[in-house]
Design a protein around this motif. Structure first.
Motif, short mmCIF file in Angstrom:
data_model
loop_
_atom_site.label_atom_id
_atom_site.label_comp_id
_atom_site.label_asym_id
_atom_site.label_seq_id
_atom_site.Cartn_x
_atom_site.Cartn_y
_atom_site.Cartn_z
N ILE A 1 -2.49 -7.30 12.20
CA ILE A 1 -1.17 -7.51 11.59
C ILE A 1 -1.33 -8.39 10.35
O ILE A 1 -2.05 -9.39 10.36
CB ILE A 1 -0.18 -8.13 12.61
N THR A 2 -0.67 -7.97 9.28
CA THR A 2 -0.75 -8.69 8.00
C THR A 2 0.20 -9.89 8.07
O THR A 2 1.34 -9.76 8.49
CB THR A 2 -0.33 -7.73 6.87
N ILE B 1 0.10 -4.82 0.72
CA ILE B 1 1.34 -4.76 1.51
C ILE B 1 2.46 -5.47 0.73
O ILE B 1 3.57 -4.98 0.66
CB ILE B 1 1.14 -5.45 2.89
N LYS C 1 -3.42 -5.35 3.12
CA LYS C 1 -3.29 -4.89 4.51
C LYS C 1 -4.29 -5.60 5.42
O LYS C 1 -5.48 -5.64 5.10
CB LYS C 1 -3.52 -3.39 4.53
N LYS D 1 10.13 -3.05 8.89
CA LYS D 1 8.96 -3.63 9.58
C LYS D 1 8.42 -4.86 8.87
O LYS D 1 7.22 -5.06 8.73
CB LYS D 1 7.87 -2.57 9.82
N ASP E 1 -4.48 -0.99 -0.89
CA ASP E 1 -3.73 -1.26 0.34
C ASP E 1 -2.97 -2.57 0.28
O ASP E 1 -3.02 -3.38 1.21
CB ASP E 1 -4.67 -1.29 1.55
N ASN F 1 4.87 -4.65 9.97
CA ASN F 1 3.72 -4.40 9.09
C ASN F 1 3.35 -5.70 8.39
O ASN F 1 2.24 -5.85 7.91
CB ASN F 1 4.09 -3.39 7.99
N MET G 1 4.90 -2.66 0.33
CA MET G 1 4.34 -1.35 0.60
C MET G 1 4.68 -0.36 -0.53
O MET G 1 5.09 0.78 -0.30
CB MET G 1 4.81 -0.84 1.96
N HIS H 1 7.02 -4.91 16.03
CA HIS H 1 5.78 -4.29 15.52
C HIS H 1 5.77 -4.31 13.99
O HIS H 1 5.72 -3.25 13.35
CB HIS H 1 5.62 -2.84 16.03
#
Ligand code: ATP
Length: 240
Positions: free
Chosen positions: A191-192, A5, A30, A83, A3, A160, A67, A158
């Motif tokens: 939130i990362t 990011i 993440k 994002k 995961d 990521n 991502m 919002h």
């Protein structure tokens, strides 16, 4: 790390003959709050600018993936659609727009009006000063208030991944405390965050992991609480 990011591999940035970043690797998983600390001129801001594609003509080498896909060739204005939100050093609020309009701009990729209105109310309750001044031009706010607005605006999308460049810079101690309280809350919401800070103590107290940058290189990385207790970090960055 599963995961992931953000993954930066072998990043090098040169401004003409000045090698500002000399082949660094860093990763943000993440939900993590990762901090990049280091002295003035270490290359922290340049690293963030390389991630967001906002560097002026200069040479950038290495791979930045977000991502799972490379960010190469993505323009800074496309970052919000992906994002990925950045609060730059110096805040970057739209000074000739009202506070309310600035928050709406942060949500320009969304079309859920009810959700946007609810988010604005949420940020007004976190920062009551912004509510009081909602119809005022953002340029009339104090530095600390602009920092609050810049953070709220970035979070309206919002994201990521939230990139914060020196959020404590030039703020009063009370304002710094408030901003860090919000950073910790936002992180707890999942939130990362990649946080660049010169205030190493506050940053390491808030973060899960940290990287220390010096003269364009990463010279140390680890768990933030271990780093807080590391004598080398204490001597060089915590004034102890
Ligand atoms: P600060 O906290 O002062 O912003 P920093 O760790 O973020 O420090 P950078 O701003 O990334 O450091 O600067 C890294 C190096 O690159 C420094 O030597 C700086 O002088 C140089 N540098 C930064 N921007 C430019 C530029 N536009 N042109 C030439 N050199 C630059």
């Amino acid at each position: 790390m599963s995961d992931t990011i953000l993954k930066v591999s072998g990043l090098k940035v040169a401004y003409g003959g000045i090698k500002a970043v000399k082949g660094i690797d860093l990763e943000v998983g993440k939900g993590e709050l990762v901090t990049l600390i280091g002295a003035n001129g270490a290359g922290k801001t340049t690293t963030l600018k390389a991630i967001t594609g906002t560097l002026p003509a200069c040479s950038v080498e290495g791979v930045i993936s977000y991502m799972g896909t490379p960010l190469t060739g993505v323009h800074s204005f496309q970052m919000v659609e992906k994002k990925l939100a950045m609060v730059p050093e110096g805040r970057g609020v739209f000074t000739r727009m009202t506070i309310h309009e600035n928050l709406l701009m942060g949500a320009y990729t969304r079309n859920d009006k009810a959700g946007i209105d609810a988010d604005i109310e949420k940020w007004f309750s976190v920062f009551p000063r912004l509510k009081e001044r909602a119809a005022a031009m953002a340029g009339t706010l104090s530095g600390g208030e602009q920092q609050m607005l810049a953070m709220a605006r970035a979070l309206m999308s919002h994201p990521n991944l939230l990139l914060l460049d020196e959020p404590s810079m030039g703020l009063s101690p009370i304002m710094v405390e408030k901003i860090f309280e919000v950073i910790r809350d936002v992180s707890k919401q999942g939130i990362t965050i990649l946080l660049v800070e010169q205030n190493a103590k506050l940053a390491l107290e808030a973060a899960h992991r940290g990287y220390v940058m010096d003269s364009g290189a990463i010279i140390m990385t680890g768990n933030a609480s271990d780093m807080l207790h590391d004598p080398r970090v204490q001597a060089a960055y915590l004034g102890e």
